[in-house]
Design a protein around this motif. Structure first.
Motif, PDB file in Angstrom:
ATOM      1  N   GLY A 173       0.798  -1.216   0.000  1.00  0.00           N
ATOM      2  CA  GLY A 173       0.000   0.000   0.000  1.00  0.00           C
ATOM      3  C   GLY A 173       0.831   1.267   0.000  1.00  0.00           C
ATOM      4  N   ALA A 174       1.879   1.311   0.817  1.00  0.00           N
ATOM      5  CA  ALA A 174       2.665   2.539   0.955  1.00  0.00           C
ATOM      6  C   ALA A 174       3.560   2.796  -0.251  1.00  0.00           C
ATOM      7  N   SER A 175       4.319   1.788  -0.655  1.00  0.00           N
ATOM      8  CA  SER A 175       5.335   1.990  -1.692  1.00  0.00           C
ATOM      9  C   SER A 175       4.889   1.601  -3.092  1.00  0.00           C
ATOM     10  N   SER A 176       3.852   0.774  -3.194  1.00  0.00           N
ATOM     11  CA  SER A 176       3.377   0.230  -4.469  1.00  0.00           C
ATOM     12  C   SER A 176       4.344  -0.799  -5.058  1.00  0.00           C
ATOM     13  N   HIS A 177       5.345  -1.210  -4.276  1.00  0.00           N
ATOM     14  CA  HIS A 177       6.260  -2.272  -4.715  1.00  0.00           C
ATOM     15  C   HIS A 177       5.432  -3.529  -4.975  1.00  0.00           C
ATOM     16  N   THR A 178       5.707  -4.228  -6.071  1.00  0.00           N
ATOM     17  CA  THR A 178       4.775  -5.233  -6.570  1.00  0.00           C
ATOM     18  C   THR A 178       5.432  -6.568  -6.899  1.00  0.00           C
ATOM     19  N   TYR A 179       4.688  -7.636  -6.615  1.00  0.00           N
ATOM     20  CA  TYR A 179       5.059  -8.979  -7.064  1.00  0.00           C
ATOM     21  C   TYR A 179       3.970  -9.469  -8.008  1.00  0.00           C
ATOM     22  N   ALA A 180       4.365 -10.225  -9.026  1.00  0.00           N
ATOM     23  CA  ALA A 180       3.380 -10.768  -9.965  1.00  0.00           C
ATOM     24  C   ALA A 180       3.871 -12.097 -10.514  1.00  0.00           C
ATOM     25  N   GLU A 181       2.928 -12.949 -10.874  1.00  0.00           N
ATOM     26  CA  GLU A 181       3.265 -14.224 -11.499  1.00  0.00           C
ATOM     27  C   GLU A 181       2.039 -14.801 -12.192  1.00  0.00           C
ATOM     28  N   CYS A 182       2.291 -15.725 -13.108  1.00  0.00           N
ATOM     29  CA  CYS A 182       1.215 -16.474 -13.752  1.00  0.00           C
ATOM     30  C   CYS A 182       0.988 -17.761 -12.969  1.00  0.00           C
TER      31      CYS A 182
ATOM     32  N   ARG B  89      11.673   1.046 -12.391  1.00  0.00           N
ATOM     33  CA  ARG B  89      11.370   2.245 -13.171  1.00  0.00           C
ATOM     34  C   ARG B  89      10.854   3.362 -12.260  1.00  0.00           C
ATOM     35  N   PRO B  90      11.391   4.582 -12.370  1.00  0.00           N
ATOM     36  CA  PRO B  90      10.913   5.689 -11.526  1.00  0.00           C
ATOM     37  C   PRO B  90       9.428   5.965 -11.755  1.00  0.00           C
ATOM     38  N   MET B  91       8.693   6.191 -10.667  1.00  0.00           N
ATOM     39  CA  MET B  91       7.286   6.558 -10.755  1.00  0.00           C
ATOM     40  C   MET B  91       7.200   8.052 -11.047  1.00  0.00           C
ATOM     41  N   GLN B  92       6.376   8.422 -11.984  1.00  0.00           N
ATOM     42  CA  GLN B  92       6.318   9.808 -12.441  1.00  0.00           C
ATOM     43  C   GLN B  92       5.995  10.785 -11.318  1.00  0.00           C
ATOM     44  N   GLN B  93       5.062  10.411 -10.432  1.00  0.00           N
ATOM     45  CA  GLN B  93       4.632  11.327  -9.379  1.00  0.00           C
ATOM     46  C   GLN B  93       5.684  11.519  -8.295  1.00  0.00           C
ATOM     47  N   TYR B  94       6.503  10.465  -8.057  1.00  0.00           N
ATOM     48  CA  TYR B  94       7.412  10.498  -6.911  1.00  0.00           C
ATOM     49  C   TYR B  94       8.885  10.632  -7.276  1.00  0.00           C
ATOM     50  N   LYS B  95       9.224  10.416  -8.549  1.00  0.00           N
ATOM     51  CA  LYS B  95      10.619  10.487  -9.003  1.00  0.00           C
ATOM     52  C   LYS B  95      11.485   9.402  -8.365  1.00  0.00           C
TER      53      LYS B  95
END
Length: 249
Positions: free
Chosen positions: A104-113, A228-234
């Motif tokens: 929630g705070a950082s938006s750091h993400t994990y994903a998989e199929c 990749r840098p997030m546009q809103q937070y740099k």
């Protein structure tokens, strides 16, 4: 008297810094105002400081407007669309589920199929997400899909038994989002959309022949996404994770 929002004498507060600091436990806008005023006696008045920050918040997407405290929650869900691979033994294409978990705070993400959206695959994805992050959040926030919630209820939703055992083992809790309340989980909804564009687009011309091969490509693209840098937070999602979530473990 009120000072204008802009002027030569004004020292404008760093709104991105304010937004990030508010994710820290026990932090308030009032405290940030006092710190700003102490460092900038010729800066904005209290009311102008608040207006300046609120003006910034109005320009944010829904997922960024909600302030989540660091280390607290990971929002989890399946994408409506998934990727596929060609099963040579069966001579057919196999569709997959696409699992996404975002802090929630950082938006750091994990994903998989995943081979399916069964309860077992759902829990296994959580375990791999925990391994990827290197820590366990205080709570997971799923949608009310059957793999997570046996019976949806506003006050006491019934958690899937296997999912409940997972939470007990990892000393965390399950907090299902309210039914038909997409604003309860805007972070993961936003990341699902971004990942579909970022990962699915990159892999559209590739053919994979098993789930492991497909996931290897997904994870390689995921690293690029988190770096990749997030546009809103740099700052990137990974940088924000180290700053906002990781310190609380």
């Amino acid at each position: 008297s009120e000072k204008p929002l802009k002027g030569k004498e004004d020292i404008l507060p760093d709104v991105q810094y304010i937004q990030e600091e508010l994710t820290r436990p026990h932090m308030t806008l009032e405290l940030l105002w006092k710190e700003y005023a102490q460092d900038n006696p010729e800066g904005l008045s209290r009311s102008s400081f608040y207006r300046h920050y609120q003006k910034y918040r109005k320009g944010l997407s829904i997922s960024m407007k909600v302030i989540h405290k660091g280390g607290k929650k990971v929002f989890v869900d399946y994408s409506g669309d998934g990727l596929r691979y060609f099963n040579r033994e069966e001579g057919k294409w196999e569709e997959t589920g696409f699992f996404v978990g975002s802090w929630g705070a950082s938006s750091h993400t994990y994903a998989e199929c995943t081979a399916s959206q069964s309860g077992q695959d759902w829990v296994k994805s959580h375990i791999r997400a925990v391994e990827y992050f290197g820590c366990v959040p205080k709570a997971f926030v799923p949608d009310n899909l059957k793999s997570a919630v046996t019976k949806a209820n506003f006050y006491e939703p019934e958690i899937n038994a296997l999912y409940g055992k997972f939470a007990q083992h990892y000393d965390t809790v399950i907090l299902p989002a309210r039914v038909r309340k997409p604003r309860d989980k805007p972070v993961v909804e936003s990341n699902i959309l971004h990942l579909q564009r970022f990962i699915f687009g990159r892999l559209r011309n590739h053919t994979f022949f098993n789930l492991a091969e497909l996931n290897q490509a997904v994870w390689e693209a995921l690293e690029l996404y988190n770096d990749r840098p997030m546009q809103q937070y740099k700052k990137s999602r990974k940088e924000r994770f180290k700053l906002l979530d990781k310190p609380y473990f």
